[in-house]
Design a protein around this motif. Structure first.
Motif, PDB file in Angstrom:
ATOM      1  N   MET A  84     -22.133  40.309  89.732  1.00 58.91           N
ATOM      2  CA  MET A  84     -21.612  41.073  90.865  1.00 58.91           C
ATOM      3  C   MET A  84     -20.932  42.351  90.404  1.00 58.91           C
ATOM      4  SD  MET A  84     -19.963  38.146  93.378  1.00 58.91           S
ATOM      5  CE  MET A  84     -20.090  39.115  94.905  1.00 58.91           C
ATOM      6  N   GLY A  85     -21.015  43.367  91.247  1.00 58.16           N
ATOM      7  CA  GLY A  85     -20.246  44.571  90.997  1.00 58.16           C
ATOM      8  C   GLY A  85     -18.799  44.338  91.408  1.00 58.16           C
ATOM      9  N   PRO A  86     -18.005  45.393  91.437  1.00 57.74           N
ATOM     10  CA  PRO A  86     -16.615  45.238  91.875  1.00 57.74           C
ATOM     11  C   PRO A  86     -16.564  44.552  93.236  1.00 57.74           C
ATOM     12  CG  PRO A  86     -16.993  47.448  91.015  1.00 57.74           C
ATOM     13  CD  PRO A  86     -18.334  46.788  91.100  1.00 57.74           C
ATOM     14  N   GLY A  87     -15.707  43.548  93.351  1.00 56.99           N
ATOM     15  CA  GLY A  87     -15.660  42.774  94.589  1.00 56.99           C
ATOM     16  C   GLY A  87     -14.254  42.663  95.133  1.00 56.99           C
ATOM     17  N   ARG A  88     -14.162  42.043  96.301  1.00 57.40           N
ATOM     18  CA  ARG A  88     -12.864  41.767  96.894  1.00 57.40           C
ATOM     19  C   ARG A  88     -12.876  40.337  97.412  1.00 57.40           C
ATOM     20  NH1 ARG A  88     -12.370  45.152 102.495  1.00 57.40           N
ATOM     21  NH2 ARG A  88     -10.503  43.867 102.589  1.00 57.40           N
ATOM     22  N   GLU A  89     -11.728  39.679  97.284  1.00 56.74           N
ATOM     23  CA  GLU A  89     -11.598  38.296  97.716  1.00 56.74           C
ATOM     24  C   GLU A  89     -10.946  38.261  99.095  1.00 56.74           C
ATOM     25  OE1 GLU A  89      -9.406  36.139  94.800  1.00 56.74           O
ATOM     26  OE2 GLU A  89     -10.977  36.254  93.279  1.00 56.74           O
ATOM     27  N   VAL A  90     -11.594  37.526 100.010  1.00 58.10           N
ATOM     28  CA  VAL A  90     -11.074  37.373 101.368  1.00 58.10           C
ATOM     29  C   VAL A  90     -11.305  35.923 101.774  1.00 58.10           C
ATOM     30  CG1 VAL A  90     -11.182  38.169 103.745  1.00 58.10           C
ATOM     31  CG2 VAL A  90     -11.789  39.740 101.896  1.00 58.10           C
ATOM     32  N   SER A  91     -10.265  35.252 102.207  1.00 56.76           N
ATOM     33  CA  SER A  91     -10.450  33.874 102.648  1.00 56.76           C
ATOM     34  C   SER A  91     -11.458  33.836 103.787  1.00 56.76           C
ATOM     35  CB  SER A  91      -9.119  33.276 103.107  1.00 56.76           C
ATOM     36  OG  SER A  91      -8.273  33.071 102.003  1.00 56.76           O
ATOM     37  N   GLY A  92     -12.350  32.833 103.729  1.00 54.97           N
ATOM     38  CA  GLY A  92     -13.402  32.741 104.728  1.00 54.97           C
ATOM     39  C   GLY A  92     -13.660  31.305 105.134  1.00 54.97           C
ATOM     40  N   GLY A  93     -14.934  31.008 105.334  1.00 57.35           N
ATOM     41  CA  GLY A  93     -15.333  29.740 105.918  1.00 57.35           C
ATOM     42  C   GLY A  93     -15.552  29.963 107.397  1.00 57.35           C
ATOM     43  N   SER A  94     -16.703  29.573 107.899  1.00 56.04           N
ATOM     44  CA  SER A  94     -17.099  29.919 109.264  1.00 56.04           C
ATOM     45  C   SER A  94     -16.083  29.498 110.319  1.00 56.04           C
ATOM     46  CB  SER A  94     -18.460  29.277 109.572  1.00 56.04           C
ATOM     47  OG  SER A  94     -18.844  29.523 110.907  1.00 56.04           O
ATOM     48  N   ALA A  95     -15.772  28.215 110.397  1.00 59.04           N
ATOM     49  CA  ALA A  95     -14.843  27.740 111.426  1.00 59.04           C
ATOM     50  C   ALA A  95     -13.431  28.262 111.184  1.00 59.04           C
ATOM     51  CB  ALA A  95     -14.848  26.213 111.478  1.00 59.04           C
ATOM     52  N   ALA A  96     -13.067  28.416 109.906  1.00 56.92           N
ATOM     53  CA  ALA A  96     -11.749  28.964 109.588  1.00 56.92           C
ATOM     54  C   ALA A  96     -11.630  30.401 110.089  1.00 56.92           C
ATOM     55  CB  ALA A  96     -11.501  28.898 108.081  1.00 56.92           C
ATOM     56  N   ASN A  97     -12.698  31.184 109.928  1.00 56.61           N
ATOM     57  CA  ASN A  97     -12.693  32.547 110.457  1.00 56.61           C
ATOM     58  C   ASN A  97     -12.495  32.549 111.974  1.00 56.61           C
ATOM     59  OD1 ASN A  97     -13.251  33.598 107.904  1.00 56.61           O
ATOM     60  ND2 ASN A  97     -15.465  33.583 108.239  1.00 56.61           N
ATOM     61  N   THR A  98     -13.145  31.599 112.638  1.00 53.62           N
ATOM     62  CA  THR A  98     -13.054  31.536 114.096  1.00 53.62           C
ATOM     63  C   THR A  98     -11.628  31.246 114.557  1.00 53.62           C
ATOM     64  OG1 THR A  98     -15.371  30.881 114.350  1.00 53.62           O
ATOM     65  CG2 THR A  98     -13.870  30.311 116.148  1.00 53.62           C
ATOM     66  N   VAL A  99     -10.984  30.230 113.975  1.00 50.48           N
ATOM     67  CA  VAL A  99      -9.624  29.916 114.438  1.00 50.48           C
ATOM     68  C   VAL A  99      -8.631  30.988 114.015  1.00 50.48           C
ATOM     69  CG1 VAL A  99      -9.937  27.439 114.717  1.00 50.48           C
ATOM     70  CG2 VAL A  99      -9.281  28.318 112.474  1.00 50.48           C
ATOM     71  N   ALA A 100      -8.882  31.663 112.887  1.00 52.36           N
ATOM     72  CA  ALA A 100      -8.018  32.785 112.513  1.00 52.36           C
ATOM     73  C   ALA A 100      -8.130  33.907 113.540  1.00 52.36           C
ATOM     74  CB  ALA A 100      -8.390  33.298 111.119  1.00 52.36           C
ATOM     75  N   GLY A 101      -9.350  34.137 114.047  1.00 52.82           N
ATOM     76  CA  GLY A 101      -9.543  35.150 115.080  1.00 52.82           C
ATOM     77  C   GLY A 101      -8.840  34.785 116.374  1.00 52.82           C
ATOM     78  N   ILE A 102      -8.918  33.510 116.761  1.00 57.52           N
ATOM     79  CA  ILE A 102      -8.239  33.061 117.977  1.00 57.52           C
ATOM     80  C   ILE A 102      -6.735  33.223 117.834  1.00 57.52           C
ATOM     81  CG2 ILE A 102      -7.781  31.069 119.464  1.00 57.52           C
ATOM     82  CD1 ILE A 102     -10.604  30.052 118.657  1.00 57.52           C
ATOM     83  N   ALA A 103      -6.213  32.847 116.654  1.00 53.61           N
ATOM     84  CA  ALA A 103      -4.775  32.992 116.409  1.00 53.61           C
ATOM     85  C   ALA A 103      -4.351  34.455 116.497  1.00 53.61           C
ATOM     86  CB  ALA A 103      -4.421  32.409 115.043  1.00 53.61           C
ATOM     87  N   ALA A 104      -5.223  35.353 116.022  1.00 50.01           N
ATOM     88  CA  ALA A 104      -4.905  36.782 116.076  1.00 50.01           C
ATOM     89  C   ALA A 104      -4.795  37.280 117.513  1.00 50.01           C
ATOM     90  CB  ALA A 104      -5.966  37.587 115.324  1.00 50.01           C
ATOM     91  N   MET A 105      -5.442  36.584 118.442  1.00 47.04           N
ATOM     92  CA  MET A 105      -5.353  36.963 119.856  1.00 47.04           C
ATOM     93  C   MET A 105      -4.210  36.258 120.576  1.00 47.04           C
ATOM     94  SD  MET A 105      -9.370  37.275 120.993  1.00 47.04           S
ATOM     95  CE  MET A 105     -10.015  36.001 119.906  1.00 47.04           C
ATOM     96  N   GLY A 120     -20.820  36.186 113.867  1.00 44.92           N
ATOM     97  CA  GLY A 120     -20.933  35.017 114.740  1.00 44.92           C
ATOM     98  C   GLY A 120     -19.630  34.250 114.861  1.00 44.92           C
ATOM     99  N   ASP A 121     -18.892  34.197 113.745  1.00 50.18           N
ATOM    100  CA  ASP A 121     -17.609  33.477 113.745  1.00 50.18           C
ATOM    101  C   ASP A 121     -16.621  34.115 114.713  1.00 50.18           C
ATOM    102  OD1 ASP A 121     -18.830  32.131 111.654  1.00 50.18           O
ATOM    103  OD2 ASP A 121     -17.747  33.236 110.103  1.00 50.18           O
ATOM    104  N   LEU A 122     -16.548  35.448 114.676  1.00 49.08           N
ATOM    105  CA  LEU A 122     -15.591  36.131 115.545  1.00 49.08           C
ATOM    106  C   LEU A 122     -16.089  36.209 116.979  1.00 49.08           C
ATOM    107  CD1 LEU A 122     -12.761  37.270 114.815  1.00 49.08           C
ATOM    108  CD2 LEU A 122     -14.201  36.586 112.886  1.00 49.08           C
ATOM    109  N   PHE A 123     -17.413  36.206 117.167  1.00 47.26           N
ATOM    110  CA  PHE A 123     -17.907  36.086 118.535  1.00 47.26           C
ATOM    111  C   PHE A 123     -17.434  34.761 119.131  1.00 47.26           C
ATOM    112  CE2 PHE A 123     -20.593  34.878 121.965  1.00 47.26           C
ATOM    113  CZ  PHE A 123     -20.852  36.053 122.638  1.00 47.26           C
ATOM    114  N   ALA A 124     -17.580  33.687 118.346  1.00 47.45           N
ATOM    115  CA  ALA A 124     -17.121  32.375 118.810  1.00 47.45           C
ATOM    116  C   ALA A 124     -15.627  32.380 119.076  1.00 47.45           C
ATOM    117  CB  ALA A 124     -17.483  31.301 117.785  1.00 47.45           C
ATOM    118  N   ALA A 125     -14.868  33.116 118.253  1.00 45.49           N
ATOM    119  CA  ALA A 125     -13.421  33.204 118.469  1.00 45.49           C
ATOM    120  C   ALA A 125     -13.108  33.799 119.831  1.00 45.49           C
ATOM    121  CB  ALA A 125     -12.774  34.043 117.359  1.00 45.49           C
ATOM    122  N   GLY A 126     -13.744  34.915 120.142  1.00 44.07           N
ATOM    123  CA  GLY A 126     -13.499  35.550 121.423  1.00 44.07           C
ATOM    124  C   GLY A 126     -13.915  34.669 122.589  1.00 44.07           C
ATOM    125  N   PHE A 127     -15.083  34.059 122.467  1.00 45.20           N
ATOM    126  CA  PHE A 127     -15.581  33.216 123.552  1.00 45.20           C
ATOM    127  C   PHE A 127     -14.684  31.998 123.764  1.00 45.20           C
ATOM    128  CE2 PHE A 127     -18.092  30.040 125.667  1.00 45.20           C
ATOM    129  CZ  PHE A 127     -18.778  30.769 126.638  1.00 45.20           C
TER     130      PHE A 127
END
Length: 332
Positions: free
Chosen positions: A53-74, A280-287
């Protein structure tokens, strides 16, 4: 039946994403299928790919985890159940999801393997090609479930990605039973055509047994689930089998089918697609946030589209803009 204290409780892979830019030639040379997810089965293979890999960045993820993080942000109340190891990436994941306002109390797993990681290569057109080493996440046992947390969520949200390993599959089946006994709704995302090719019969049986209240899919996943080559044929095939079907269609927007009525929204206009990771994860969060707040299907679809548009305009699958403000502007 008691009133829920959480809007959405999710079970999924606890993953740290490592994102890097790559060109199409690299994707081809490494034998990857552009825009899809493939599993990396050994730590050594994950290390070897990481080294390329070239230079990268670390961001916590996981599909369902992204979704609930998005809901919490709202402003929604959410919880997450997922397995991490007792290592640095596990600490990163736990810190990030709690900092996002999500309840997370799953005990860490000692020893090998390490916390899951997803090596994501983003091409200039914004497409993301994912290579996932599931690590500790694939060893989530039923005994690790917080049953009270599941009972306290209005909606239990499950990701198809986690259906692959046997242990978490059994855990999710137990969680479905607990949620339904408590009178809660169960939402399920098909996650990827790869998951359907391996577990389509299981998914179709869950639907046939009436265990899924809200089903999320993108167009390719819906076609694979229904073994159809035509979108309208697939819609007709699934109609009536789930109370609420939600399908994302990339630049064509999204649609939903509920009670025999069809709803649709266009994709939100944006300046440039940077990285489709988590769309898709954040779409699910909004919905789901809309549904938990008692909004109708049309308004929930629109909120999903707004959240998806935010996430594809930057790297990573966790929101950078103020989603709560976006949601308030969207809903008036």
């Amino acid at each position: 039946m008691s009133q829920p204290t959480y809007d959405v409780v999710a079970i999924g892979n606890a993953i740290v994403d490592i994102l890097s830019q790559a060109d199409d030639a690299f994707i081809v040379a490494e034998g990857m299928t552009k825009g899809s997810m493939q599993l990396v089965f050994s730590p050594a293979d994950a290390d070897a790919l990481y080294a390329k890999m070239g230079p990268g960045r670390e961001v916590s993820g996981g599909s369902a985890a992204n979704t609930v993080a998005g809901i919490a942000a709202m402003g929604g109340r959410t919880g997450f159940i997922g397995q991490v190891a007792d290592d640095q990436l596990g600490q990163v994941f736990a810190h990030d999801i709690r900092a996002a306002g999500v309840e997370f109390g799953t005990a860490v797993r000692a020893g090998e393997p390490t916390t899951a990681r997803c090596l994501i290569f983003v091409t200039p057109d914004g497409q993301r090609t994912m290579n996932t080493f599931l690590g500790a996440s694939q060893f989530l046992p039923a005994s690790a479930l917080d049953l009270d947390l599941i009972r306290s969520g209005a909606i239990l949200y499950l990701e198809g990605y986690l259906w692959d390993p046997e242990e978490p599959r059994a855990a999710m089946r137990k969680a479905i039973d607990v949620a339904r006994e408590a009178g809660r709704k169960v939402a399920f995302t098909l996650s990827d055509v790869f998951c359907i090719s391996r577990h389509g019969d299981d998914f179709r049986q869950l639907i046939a047994d009436g265990l899924i209240d809200i089903l999320f899919a993108n167009e390719s996943e819906l076609l694979a689930l229904c073994d159809c080559g035509d979108f309208e044929d697939a819609i007709a095939h699934i109609a009536g089998k789930v109370p609420l079907l939600v399908v994302t269609r990339s630049e064509q927007g999204a649609m939903a089918l509920a009670g025999g009525e069809r709803f649709a929204v266009p994709a939100e206009p944006i300046e440039k697609v940077v990285d489709t990771t988590g769309a898709g994860d954040l779409f699910a969060a909004g919905f789901l946030h809309g549904q938990a707040r008692g909004l109708d299907v049309q308004a929930s679809l629109r909120l999903g589209a707004v959240c998806a548009a935010e996430i594809i305009q930057h790297y990573g699958a966790r929101p950078e803009a103020d989603l709560k403000a976006l949601a308030e502007r969207t809903l008036g």
